[in-house]
Scaffold this motif. Structure first.
Motif, PDB file in Angstrom:
ATOM      1  N   MET A  21      -6.090   0.865  -1.551  1.00 53.81           N
ATOM      2  CA  MET A  21      -6.376   0.327  -2.860  1.00 53.81           C
ATOM      3  C   MET A  21      -5.063   0.006  -3.533  1.00 53.81           C
ATOM      4  N   SER A  22      -4.987  -1.111  -4.191  1.00 55.14           N
ATOM      5  CA  SER A  22      -3.743  -1.582  -4.782  1.00 55.14           C
ATOM      6  C   SER A  22      -3.735  -1.365  -6.293  1.00 55.14           C
ATOM      7  N   THR A  41       0.795   7.467  -7.410  1.00 53.87           N
ATOM      8  CA  THR A  41       1.263   6.083  -7.448  1.00 53.87           C
ATOM      9  C   THR A  41       2.714   6.021  -7.910  1.00 53.87           C
ATOM     10  N   ASP A  50      -3.899   7.639  -5.151  1.00 51.83           N
ATOM     11  CA  ASP A  50      -5.196   8.122  -5.620  1.00 51.83           C
ATOM     12  C   ASP A  50      -5.161   8.507  -7.092  1.00 51.83           C
ATOM     13  N   ASP A  55       2.927  -3.722  -6.494  1.00 47.97           N
ATOM     14  CA  ASP A  55       1.612  -3.214  -6.122  1.00 47.97           C
ATOM     15  C   ASP A  55       1.809  -2.056  -5.162  1.00 47.97           C
ATOM     16  N   ALA A  79      -8.603   0.601  -7.452  1.00 45.98           N
ATOM     17  CA  ALA A  79      -8.052  -0.717  -7.153  1.00 45.98           C
ATOM     18  C   ALA A  79      -8.152  -1.593  -8.391  1.00 45.98           C
ATOM     19  N   GLU A 132       0.008   1.893  -3.531  1.00 42.26           N
ATOM     20  CA  GLU A 132      -1.184   2.672  -3.198  1.00 42.26           C
ATOM     21  C   GLU A 132      -1.056   4.060  -3.811  1.00 42.26           C
TER      22      GLU A 132
END
Length: 89
Positions: A1-2, A31, A26, A22, A76, A24
């Motif tokens: 997910m970005s 991030t 959670d 961008d 995302a 990844e």
């Protein structure tokens, strides 16, 4: 997910003018850790003694997070914005 992470000019200057990336992750913290793993030169700006640098403000989709809210889950398309209290004027 970005997840898109945007940051102040002070950060951008250290990594060749890039204004956002961008990544990844959670959570917000995961991030931000991915950011400083990719760009080690930002590590000392983002983290102080393994905690978020107190001169930074972090926003998730426009909402400012407290330093103890970095465990908030991200999805995302979310955007994390980092602002520095040392900039502006």
């Amino acid at each position: 997910m970005s997840i898109t992470v945007s940051f102040p000019a002070l950060f951008s200057e250290r990594i060749g003018g890039v204004e956002s990336v961008d990544l990844e992750g959670d959570t917000v913290e995961a991030t931000l850790r991915a950011l400083t793993e990719r760009y080690a030169e930002l590590g000392s700006l983002v983290w102080k003694s393994l905690n978020l640098n107190p001169v930074l403000a972090v926003f998730l989709n426009g909402r400012q997070l407290k330093s103890d809210e970095l465990d908030v889950k991200v999805r995302a398309g979310d955007e994390i914005t980092i602002l520095s209290a040392l900039e502006g004027g």
